[in-house]
Design a protein around this motif. Structure first.
Motif, PDB file in Angstrom:
ATOM      1  N   PHE A   1       0.516 -16.610  -0.068  1.00 52.74           N
ATOM      2  CA  PHE A   1      -0.384 -15.783  -0.245  1.00 52.74           C
ATOM      3  C   PHE A   1       0.002 -14.350  -0.866  1.00 52.74           C
ATOM      4  O   PHE A   1      -0.514 -13.774  -1.967  1.00 52.74           O
ATOM      5  CB  PHE A   1      -1.161 -15.343   1.167  1.00 52.74           C
ATOM      6  CG  PHE A   1      -2.266 -14.896   0.830  1.00 52.74           C
ATOM      7  CD1 PHE A   1      -3.330 -15.376   0.301  1.00 52.74           C
ATOM      8  CD2 PHE A   1      -2.608 -13.471   1.723  1.00 52.74           C
ATOM      9  CE1 PHE A   1      -4.481 -14.626   0.276  1.00 52.74           C
ATOM     10  CE2 PHE A   1      -3.478 -12.811   1.424  1.00 52.74           C
ATOM     11  CZ  PHE A   1      -4.598 -13.160   0.814  1.00 52.74           C
ATOM     12  N   VAL A   2       1.346 -13.780  -0.437  1.00 49.56           N
ATOM     13  CA  VAL A   2       1.584 -12.346  -1.141  1.00 49.56           C
ATOM     14  C   VAL A   2       2.411 -12.571  -2.384  1.00 49.56           C
ATOM     15  O   VAL A   2       2.163 -11.919  -3.321  1.00 49.56           O
ATOM     16  CB  VAL A   2       2.570 -11.735  -0.066  1.00 49.56           C
ATOM     17  CG1 VAL A   2       3.110 -10.190  -0.646  1.00 49.56           C
ATOM     18  CG2 VAL A   2       2.143 -11.999   1.314  1.00 49.56           C
TER      19      VAL A   2
ATOM     20  N   ALA B   1      -4.442  -5.357  -5.412  1.00 51.04           N
ATOM     21  CA  ALA B   1      -4.752  -4.941  -4.203  1.00 51.04           C
ATOM     22  C   ALA B   1      -6.266  -5.523  -3.781  1.00 51.04           C
ATOM     23  O   ALA B   1      -6.261  -6.050  -2.818  1.00 51.04           O
ATOM     24  CB  ALA B   1      -4.533  -3.730  -3.710  1.00 51.04           C
TER      25      ALA B   1
ATOM     26  N   ILE C   1      -6.563  -9.181  -3.840  1.00 56.80           N
ATOM     27  CA  ILE C   1      -5.945  -9.608  -2.404  1.00 56.80           C
ATOM     28  C   ILE C   1      -7.103  -9.508  -1.437  1.00 56.80           C
ATOM     29  O   ILE C   1      -7.402 -10.496  -0.595  1.00 56.80           O
ATOM     30  CB  ILE C   1      -4.704  -9.106  -2.159  1.00 56.80           C
ATOM     31  CG1 ILE C   1      -3.758  -9.515  -3.297  1.00 56.80           C
ATOM     32  CG2 ILE C   1      -4.086  -9.770  -0.953  1.00 56.80           C
ATOM     33  CD1 ILE C   1      -2.246  -8.992  -2.937  1.00 56.80           C
ATOM     34  N   PHE C   2      -7.620  -8.073  -1.553  1.00 56.24           N
ATOM     35  CA  PHE C   2      -8.499  -7.929  -0.137  1.00 56.24           C
ATOM     36  C   PHE C   2      -9.869  -8.710  -0.019  1.00 56.24           C
ATOM     37  O   PHE C   2     -10.101  -8.923   0.684  1.00 56.24           O
ATOM     38  CB  PHE C   2      -8.742  -6.471  -0.043  1.00 56.24           C
ATOM     39  CG  PHE C   2      -7.549  -5.685   0.492  1.00 56.24           C
ATOM     40  CD1 PHE C   2      -6.972  -6.259   1.684  1.00 56.24           C
ATOM     41  CD2 PHE C   2      -6.870  -4.531  -0.184  1.00 56.24           C
ATOM     42  CE1 PHE C   2      -5.871  -5.592   2.061  1.00 56.24           C
ATOM     43  CE2 PHE C   2      -5.954  -3.891   0.345  1.00 56.24           C
ATOM     44  CZ  PHE C   2      -5.302  -4.406   1.450  1.00 56.24           C
TER      45      PHE C   2
ATOM     46  N   THR D   1      -8.921 -11.992   1.293  1.00 55.16           N
ATOM     47  CA  THR D   1      -8.669 -11.928   2.643  1.00 55.16           C
ATOM     48  C   THR D   1     -10.068 -11.693   3.323  1.00 55.16           C
ATOM     49  O   THR D   1     -10.365 -12.364   4.509  1.00 55.16           O
ATOM     50  CB  THR D   1      -7.796 -10.454   2.900  1.00 55.16           C
ATOM     51  OG1 THR D   1      -7.438  -9.785   1.927  1.00 55.16           O
ATOM     52  CG2 THR D   1      -6.630 -10.812   4.026  1.00 55.16           C
TER      53      THR D   1
ATOM     54  N   GLN E   1      -6.474 -12.237   9.615  1.00 56.24           N
ATOM     55  CA  GLN E   1      -6.313 -10.910  10.350  1.00 56.24           C
ATOM     56  C   GLN E   1      -5.420  -9.875   9.765  1.00 56.24           C
ATOM     57  O   GLN E   1      -4.024 -10.500   9.577  1.00 56.24           O
ATOM     58  CB  GLN E   1      -5.879 -11.452  11.766  1.00 56.24           C
ATOM     59  CG  GLN E   1      -6.896 -12.199  12.607  1.00 56.24           C
ATOM     60  CD  GLN E   1      -8.139 -11.134  12.842  1.00 56.24           C
ATOM     61  OE1 GLN E   1      -7.954 -10.046  12.922  1.00 56.24           O
ATOM     62  NE2 GLN E   1      -9.336 -11.643  12.381  1.00 56.24           N
TER      63      GLN E   1
ATOM     64  N   GLY F   1       7.609  -6.922  -3.102  1.00 54.96           N
ATOM     65  CA  GLY F   1       5.903  -7.264  -3.104  1.00 54.96           C
ATOM     66  C   GLY F   1       5.664  -7.568  -1.511  1.00 54.96           C
ATOM     67  O   GLY F   1       4.546  -6.902  -1.562  1.00 54.96           O
ATOM     68  N   ILE F   2       6.490  -8.228  -0.678  1.00 62.52           N
ATOM     69  CA  ILE F   2       5.970  -8.190   0.649  1.00 62.52           C
ATOM     70  C   ILE F   2       5.632  -6.901   1.266  1.00 62.52           C
ATOM     71  O   ILE F   2       4.823  -6.963   1.948  1.00 62.52           O
ATOM     72  CB  ILE F   2       6.720  -9.233   1.526  1.00 62.52           C
ATOM     73  CG1 ILE F   2       6.918 -10.805   0.582  1.00 62.52           C
ATOM     74  CG2 ILE F   2       6.501  -9.553   2.671  1.00 62.52           C
ATOM     75  CD1 ILE F   2       7.388 -11.565   1.299  1.00 62.52           C
TER      76      ILE F   2
ATOM     77  N   TYR G   1       2.618  -5.521   0.082  1.00 61.04           N
ATOM     78  CA  TYR G   1       1.465  -6.076   0.562  1.00 61.04           C
ATOM     79  C   TYR G   1       1.132  -5.656   2.349  1.00 61.04           C
ATOM     80  O   TYR G   1      -0.051  -5.045   2.600  1.00 61.04           O
ATOM     81  CB  TYR G   1       1.607  -7.683   0.739  1.00 61.04           C
ATOM     82  CG  TYR G   1       0.690  -8.543   1.405  1.00 61.04           C
ATOM     83  CD1 TYR G   1      -0.788  -8.675   1.083  1.00 61.04           C
ATOM     84  CD2 TYR G   1       0.865  -9.028   2.578  1.00 61.04           C
ATOM     85  CE1 TYR G   1      -1.405  -9.421   1.825  1.00 61.04           C
ATOM     86  CE2 TYR G   1       0.228  -9.822   3.489  1.00 61.04           C
ATOM     87  CZ  TYR G   1      -1.149  -9.916   2.708  1.00 61.04           C
ATOM     88  OH  TYR G   1      -1.954 -10.658   3.486  1.00 61.04           O
TER      89      TYR G   1
ATOM     90  N   MET H   1      -0.150  -2.203   2.413  1.00 61.37           N
ATOM     91  CA  MET H   1      -1.564  -2.303   2.153  1.00 61.37           C
ATOM     92  C   MET H   1      -2.678  -2.842   3.305  1.00 61.37           C
ATOM     93  O   MET H   1      -3.501  -2.204   3.570  1.00 61.37           O
ATOM     94  CB  MET H   1      -1.909  -3.197   0.910  1.00 61.37           C
ATOM     95  CG  MET H   1      -1.586  -2.678  -0.343  1.00 61.37           C
ATOM     96  SD  MET H   1      -2.471  -1.228  -0.775  1.00 61.37           S
ATOM     97  CE  MET H   1      -1.893  -1.112  -2.510  1.00 61.37           C
ATOM     98  N   LEU H   2      -1.951  -3.937   3.845  1.00 57.85           N
ATOM     99  CA  LEU H   2      -2.544  -4.366   5.001  1.00 57.85           C
ATOM    100  C   LEU H   2      -2.872  -3.413   6.302  1.00 57.85           C
ATOM    101  O   LEU H   2      -3.664  -3.161   6.799  1.00 57.85           O
ATOM    102  CB  LEU H   2      -2.008  -5.590   5.511  1.00 57.85           C
ATOM    103  CG  LEU H   2      -2.694  -6.751   6.255  1.00 57.85           C
ATOM    104  CD1 LEU H   2      -3.712  -7.201   5.061  1.00 57.85           C
ATOM    105  CD2 LEU H   2      -1.695  -8.098   6.450  1.00 57.85           C
TER     106      LEU H   2
ATOM    107  N   ILE I   1      -5.375  -0.723   5.833  1.00 65.48           N
ATOM    108  CA  ILE I   1      -6.711  -1.207   6.037  1.00 65.48           C
ATOM    109  C   ILE I   1      -6.838  -1.263   7.541  1.00 65.48           C
ATOM    110  O   ILE I   1      -7.817  -0.924   7.987  1.00 65.48           O
ATOM    111  CB  ILE I   1      -6.835  -2.729   5.472  1.00 65.48           C
ATOM    112  CG1 ILE I   1      -6.977  -2.605   3.879  1.00 65.48           C
ATOM    113  CG2 ILE I   1      -8.142  -3.454   6.058  1.00 65.48           C
ATOM    114  CD1 ILE I   1      -8.099  -1.829   3.187  1.00 65.48           C
ATOM    115  N   LYS I   2      -5.859  -1.655   8.272  1.00 64.44           N
ATOM    116  CA  LYS I   2      -5.764  -1.699   9.841  1.00 64.44           C
ATOM    117  C   LYS I   2      -5.963  -0.376  10.205  1.00 64.44           C
ATOM    118  O   LYS I   2      -6.801   0.033  11.069  1.00 64.44           O
ATOM    119  CB  LYS I   2      -4.557  -2.087  10.272  1.00 64.44           C
ATOM    120  CG  LYS I   2      -4.576  -3.694  10.465  1.00 64.44           C
ATOM    121  CD  LYS I   2      -3.568  -4.047  11.264  1.00 64.44           C
ATOM    122  CE  LYS I   2      -3.244  -5.739  11.038  1.00 64.44           C
ATOM    123  NZ  LYS I   2      -1.851  -6.002  11.372  1.00 64.44           N
TER     124      LYS I   2
END
Lengths: 261, 150
Positions: free
Chosen positions: A205-206, A248, A251-252, A255, A261, B81-82, B85, B88-89, B92-93
């Protein structure tokens, strides 16, 4: 008599100005950093015994050519075509500029060579697509993805780039094109994760969107800033930032669709 | 492999492709080697990028192409990249989480990942450019003398 020589030189300067602007804008749109553009143009101009002052920006290039006594000068401005990274043009112009110094080319010769470089073929589209797919798979391998992840990353990168090329062809905003590509790639890779085929930590995914990373603007941004061309560096940096933001966002969106999650 | 894909994306001349492939591998190799010795990931990336930068100078002379062509596709596989990511995640959290305990962990991870991403990106760019800055005077002197007009 003196007047005649002067007008001949003036014509020569005008012609040279046209050629230099073309070379400079080609370099800029192919992804050269500011210092390289300045060096190349100065090198070509010095082969003709003229001096040049430049103002280089992301969207336009302006220059003033002067002869040695600074008795006459020609100023020109030209818009830069949309940026498409093309390293064949970069290496071609760099090689050409050395040839010009060495062999005393005329400006017609330079113009012809620039047009030849402009028409040089890109790699075949399907070859680029598969190589970028493989690059995506390579990223995934670096991140310890499983073979299944690699497969889906390949597929995702392949189709993502395809979508981007189509979007660019359809004249969408470049950032929007990147958003579409990121969305496609992450939808495919995310679908695999959702179906339970992929790795739990969603490596596929990433890594599926890493092919969109704005590497050239980022590196050029830093090299411009270090070189003292701070304004251009900031412009490029902001460009890279907006590109990252579009990735980004892509991706969002996926998601959100898959409710990860 | 990733470097090669990027090279194709940027339409690099075909004669340069094998070198880029090799450089990409060298960069990753140096980085992984240093990580193995327990060195900070930022410095490992800096060293990997510097290795690519130094190597691309002789390559540029050898193939008569600007060094830029070699080092940009070669360093791109090292972009984190990871981590980006995850950052970014995490961001959002942070916008939805309200419990203090949970918030602290997420904040910690996000800031940690984000700063790493930032510093790795800077060190990659600096790593490939510093060799150019160091070698610039030498290489121009080296190349210009035989071609000068007088």
């Amino acid at each position: 008599m003196d007047q005649a020589i002067k007008s001949v030189r003036r014509e020569e300067m005008k012609q040279l100005g046209k050629v230099l602007l073309k070379a400079g804008t080609m370099l800029m749109s192919a992804g050269a950093n500011t210092g390289r553009i300045r060096n190349t143009i100065n090198r070509i101009a010095s082969a003709f015994d003229y001096s040049v002052e430049l103002h280089i920006s992301q969207r336009a290039l302006s220059l003033t050519i002067m002869d040695e006594e600074e008795s006459s000068f020609v100023s020109k401005l030209r818009r830069t075509p949309p940026h498409v990274i093309n390293f064949t043009i970069l290496s071609g112009i760099s090689k050409m500029s050395w040839n010009i110094v060495q062999d005393n080319w005329s400006s017609e010769q330079i113009l012809a060579d620039l047009e030849r470089l402009e028409k040089m073929p890109h790699y075949h589209r399907w070859m680029v697509l598969s190589l970028v797919g493989l690059a995506g798979a390579g990223f995934c391998a670096l991140a310890n993805g499983s073979p299944m992840d690699l497969l889906f990353t390949f597929l995702a990168s392949f189709l993502g780039l395809f979508v981007r090329q189509e979007a660019v062809k359809a004249n969408f905003n470049p950032y929007l094109a990147i958003y579409f590509a990121a969305l496609t790639a992450s939808l495919i890779a995310g679908g695999a994760v959702k179906l339970g085929l992929g790795h739990a930590d969603s490596y596929a995914f990433v890594t599926s969107v890493l092919f969109l990373i704005p590497g050239v603007p980022l590196i050029n941004s830093f090299s411009d800033i270090i070189d003292g061309n701070i304004q251009n560096g900031i412009t490029r940096g902001v460009n890279a930032l907006v590109i990252s933001f579009s990735i980004a966002l892509g991706i969002f969106t996926s998601t959100f669709i898959y409710q990860f999650q | 492999m990733a470097a090669l894909g990027f090279a194709a994306l940027f339409n690099v001349p075909a004669r340069c492709l094998p070198i880029i492939f090799l450089f990409g591998a060298v960069g990753i190799f140096v980085k992984l080697l240093l990580l193995l010795f327990g060195i900070n990931i930022v410095f490992a990336c800096l060293a990997g990028a510097a290795a690519i930068g130094f190597l691309s100078i002789p390559a540029a002379h050898y193939k008569h192409a600007p060094p830029l062509i070699f080092y940009i596709p070669a360093v791109i596989p090292m972009v984190p990249g990871i981590m980006a990511y995850r950052m970014m995640l995490g961001l959002i959290k942070l916008t939805e989480s309200t419990q203090t305990l949970n918030y602290n962990t997420v904040l910690f991870e996000t800031v940690n990942n984000g700063l790493k991403v930032l510093f790795i990106l800077i060190s990659l760019s600096v790593g490939v450019i510093v060799p150019m800055l160091l070698m610039r005077k030498e290489s121009i002197k080296h190349v210009r003398v035989p071609f000068s007009k007088k």
